[in-house]
Design a protein around this motif. Structure first.
Motif, PDB file in Angstrom:
ATOM      1  N   ILE A   1       0.850  -1.183   0.000  1.00 50.06           N
ATOM      2  CA  ILE A   1       0.000   0.000   0.000  1.00 50.06           C
ATOM      3  C   ILE A   1       0.885   1.232   0.000  1.00 50.06           C
ATOM      4  CG2 ILE A   1      -0.310   0.048   2.507  1.00 50.06           C
ATOM      5  CD1 ILE A   1      -3.129   1.264   1.929  1.00 50.06           C
ATOM      6  N   ASP A   2       0.572   2.133  -0.905  1.00 45.27           N
ATOM      7  CA  ASP A   2       1.298   3.384  -1.018  1.00 45.27           C
ATOM      8  C   ASP A   2       0.276   4.469  -1.301  1.00 45.27           C
ATOM      9  OD1 ASP A   2       3.506   5.024  -0.959  1.00 45.27           O
ATOM     10  OD2 ASP A   2       4.286   4.412  -2.909  1.00 45.27           O
ATOM     11  N   ALA A   3       0.606   5.678  -0.977  1.00 49.29           N
ATOM     12  CA  ALA A   3      -0.315   6.787  -1.221  1.00 49.29           C
ATOM     13  C   ALA A   3       0.484   8.054  -1.472  1.00 49.29           C
ATOM     14  CB  ALA A   3      -1.241   6.982  -0.027  1.00 49.29           C
ATOM     15  N   SER A   4      -0.105   8.931  -2.231  1.00 50.75           N
ATOM     16  CA  SER A   4       0.516  10.224  -2.514  1.00 50.75           C
ATOM     17  C   SER A   4       0.159  11.200  -1.403  1.00 50.75           C
ATOM     18  CB  SER A   4      -0.001  10.758  -3.847  1.00 50.75           C
ATOM     19  OG  SER A   4      -1.385  11.051  -3.739  1.00 50.75           O
ATOM     20  N   PHE A   5       0.863  12.326  -1.380  1.00 55.27           N
ATOM     21  CA  PHE A   5       0.510  13.382  -0.433  1.00 55.27           C
ATOM     22  C   PHE A   5      -0.935  13.824  -0.666  1.00 55.27           C
ATOM     23  CE2 PHE A   5       5.204  14.013  -0.470  1.00 55.27           C
ATOM     24  CZ  PHE A   5       5.425  13.792   0.881  1.00 55.27           C
ATOM     25  N   GLY A   6      -1.359  13.783  -1.939  1.00 57.36           N
ATOM     26  CA  GLY A   6      -2.716  14.179  -2.293  1.00 57.36           C
ATOM     27  C   GLY A   6      -3.775  13.255  -1.727  1.00 57.36           C
ATOM     28  N   SER A   7      -3.386  12.058  -1.312  1.00 59.08           N
ATOM     29  CA  SER A   7      -4.306  11.134  -0.640  1.00 59.08           C
ATOM     30  C   SER A   7      -4.132  11.185   0.876  1.00 59.08           C
ATOM     31  CB  SER A   7      -4.057   9.699  -1.116  1.00 59.08           C
ATOM     32  OG  SER A   7      -4.314   9.570  -2.478  1.00 59.08           O
TER      33      SER A   7
END
Length: 181
Positions: A32-38
């Motif tokens: 699982i990875d996420a951007s700053f926007g998430s």
């Protein structure tokens, strides 16, 4: 899922959004990875739900929000951890395409597989580098998830090697003879 990963990180210590992203990059990015926007909208949602709180701190002359988990957040996180996992088959685009590769020329299929393997090898190498640099910081479970990722990527590469041999009609010993010395 992102909500629980963030709560899990905040069980360890208070963190800024930037620190959460950095922690994710070196620890959970293979599943699982996420951007700053998430991440930042999720932090705002979690704060509204009283799962986390924040404190503004000044660091190197800059205001930063440091997030911490609340008792409600800890309770929800622990309940999530205790919920049994369900199994669901993987939903990968490449398997959907592979299923229909019979409509392509074998040489094109081998080229596509090689390209895909290069992508998988890059992901494997990222995990190997993370392990090399950060293994001393990892607990047994963090390291176990990293090893799962490495072994999973290795399995994908090996599986595609075997498929390529079937497509090209090569046997294992012929591959060895093809390699330059």
């Amino acid at each position: 899922m992102l909500i629980y990963v963030i709560l899990g990180f905040l069980c360890e210590k208070d963190m800024t959004g930037y620190e959460i992203k950095q922690k994710m990059t070196i620890s959970t990015s293979n599943f699982i990875d996420a951007s700053f926007g998430s991440i930042y909208p999720m932090l705002k949602k979690m704060e509204k739900g009283e799962l986390i709180k924040y404190e503004e701190v000044v660091e190197e002359g800059r205001f930063k929000k440091s997030y911490g988990i609340t008792e409600k957040g800890k309770s929800e996180f622990i309940e999530w951890l205790k919920t049994p996992c369900t199994f669901s088959p993987f939903n990968y685009e490449y398997l959907s395409k592979l299923f229909f590769y019979k409509y392509l020329d074998d040489l094109e299929v081998v080229r596509l597989i090689a390209s895909f393997q290069t992508t998988v090898a890059c992901e494997y190498n990222k995990l190997a580098l993370i392990e090399e640099k950060h293994v001393h910081e990892m607990g047994v479970y963090e390291h176990a998830t990293l090893m799962f990722g490495k072994e999973y990527f290795q399995m994908i590469m090996n599986w595609h090697d075997e498929l390529t041999r079937k497509i090209t009609g090569k046997k294992d010993n012929e591959d060895e003879n093809d390699k330059e010395i």
